[in-house]
Design a protein around this motif. Structure first.
Motif, mmCIF file in Angstrom:
data_model
loop_
_atom_site.group_PDB
_atom_site.id
_atom_site.type_symbol
_atom_site.label_atom_id
_atom_site.label_comp_id
_atom_site.label_asym_id
_atom_site.label_seq_id
_atom_site.Cartn_x
_atom_site.Cartn_y
_atom_site.Cartn_z
ATOM 1 N N MET A 46 -0.429 3.866 -7.501
ATOM 2 C CA MET A 46 0.412 4.229 -6.354
ATOM 3 C C MET A 46 1.313 3.076 -5.946
ATOM 4 O O MET A 46 2.446 3.280 -5.515
ATOM 5 N N ASN A 49 4.960 2.823 -7.080
ATOM 6 C CA ASN A 49 6.008 3.651 -6.478
ATOM 7 C C ASN A 49 6.175 3.453 -4.976
ATOM 8 O O ASN A 49 7.129 3.960 -4.394
ATOM 9 N N GLY A 50 5.238 2.792 -4.345
ATOM 10 C CA GLY A 50 5.294 2.615 -2.897
ATOM 11 C C GLY A 50 4.405 1.465 -2.482
ATOM 12 O O GLY A 50 4.057 0.616 -3.300
ATOM 13 N N TYR A 66 -0.268 5.004 3.020
ATOM 14 C CA TYR A 66 0.612 4.839 1.871
ATOM 15 C C TYR A 66 2.003 5.330 2.245
ATOM 16 O O TYR A 66 2.156 6.387 2.860
ATOM 17 N N GLU A 68 5.946 5.917 0.523
ATOM 18 C CA GLU A 68 6.826 5.939 -0.640
ATOM 19 C C GLU A 68 8.228 6.301 -0.176
ATOM 20 O O GLU A 68 8.425 7.360 0.439
ATOM 21 N N ARG A 70 11.907 7.489 -0.937
ATOM 22 C CA ARG A 70 12.585 8.303 -1.939
ATOM 23 C C ARG A 70 14.064 8.369 -1.573
ATOM 24 O O ARG A 70 14.432 8.000 -0.464
#
Length: 158
Positions: A46, A49-50, A66, A68, A70
């Motif tokens: 994970m 991506n973040g 978490y 992320e 985009r």
């Protein structure tokens, strides 16, 4: 900002503590999931991506989320508060920190996915300004003891 807690992005050496807190917080899902919620390998993946944001007060990790980023929007998940620290406002604090980071990155909207069997969660997120916009199926997994799906919730950040 909560007076006792500092929020910071995770570092590679935080992975095992993140796994500990997530798995402890998600024990409530044992009625429909066999096994732990996450693993060291999953969290490391994970982080490609973040990032996780951590709430600390000098002791063991209290909570994490978490995030992320985009194109145009952001996603947060695995909002986890150590069960011994629940009720201190850490969930709200971390959601606000994630939203602030997403706004700073130019995101216009935040998205979360909530398992439909966790009926206590949509009202919590509604109080934070999130609204249901649909559902998506969960990937088939032998860990699931009963059928479930994600409720997709979104909130404008601008």
């Amino acid at each position: 900002m909560h007076p006792r807690f500092s929020i910071r992005p995770s570092r590679p050496e935080d992975v095992s503590e993140i796994v500990r807190v997530v798995n402890a917080a998600f024990e409530v899902e044992r009625f429909f999931v066999d096994g732990e919620r996450t693993t060291v390998d999953e969290v490391r993946g994970m982080l490609e991506n973040g990032t996780f944001f951590l709430a600390e007060d000098g002791g063991p990790l209290a909570a994490c989320v978490y995030l992320e980023i985009r194109p145009g929007d952001a996603y947060f998940g695995m909002l986890s508060v150590d069960p011994t620290r629940q009720g201190e406002g850490l969930g709200r604090l971390l959601v606000e920190a994630a939203e602030e980071q997403a706004r700073a990155a130019g995101c216009e909207e935040m998205e979360i996915h909530v398992v439909d069997l966790r009926t206590e969660l949509p009202p919590f997120y509604r109080r934070l300004g999130y609204v249901e916009v649909g559902t998506v199926p969960m990937e088939p997994d032998p860990k699931f003891k009963q059928p479930c799906q994600f409720i997709v919730m979104r909130k404008p950040l601008v």
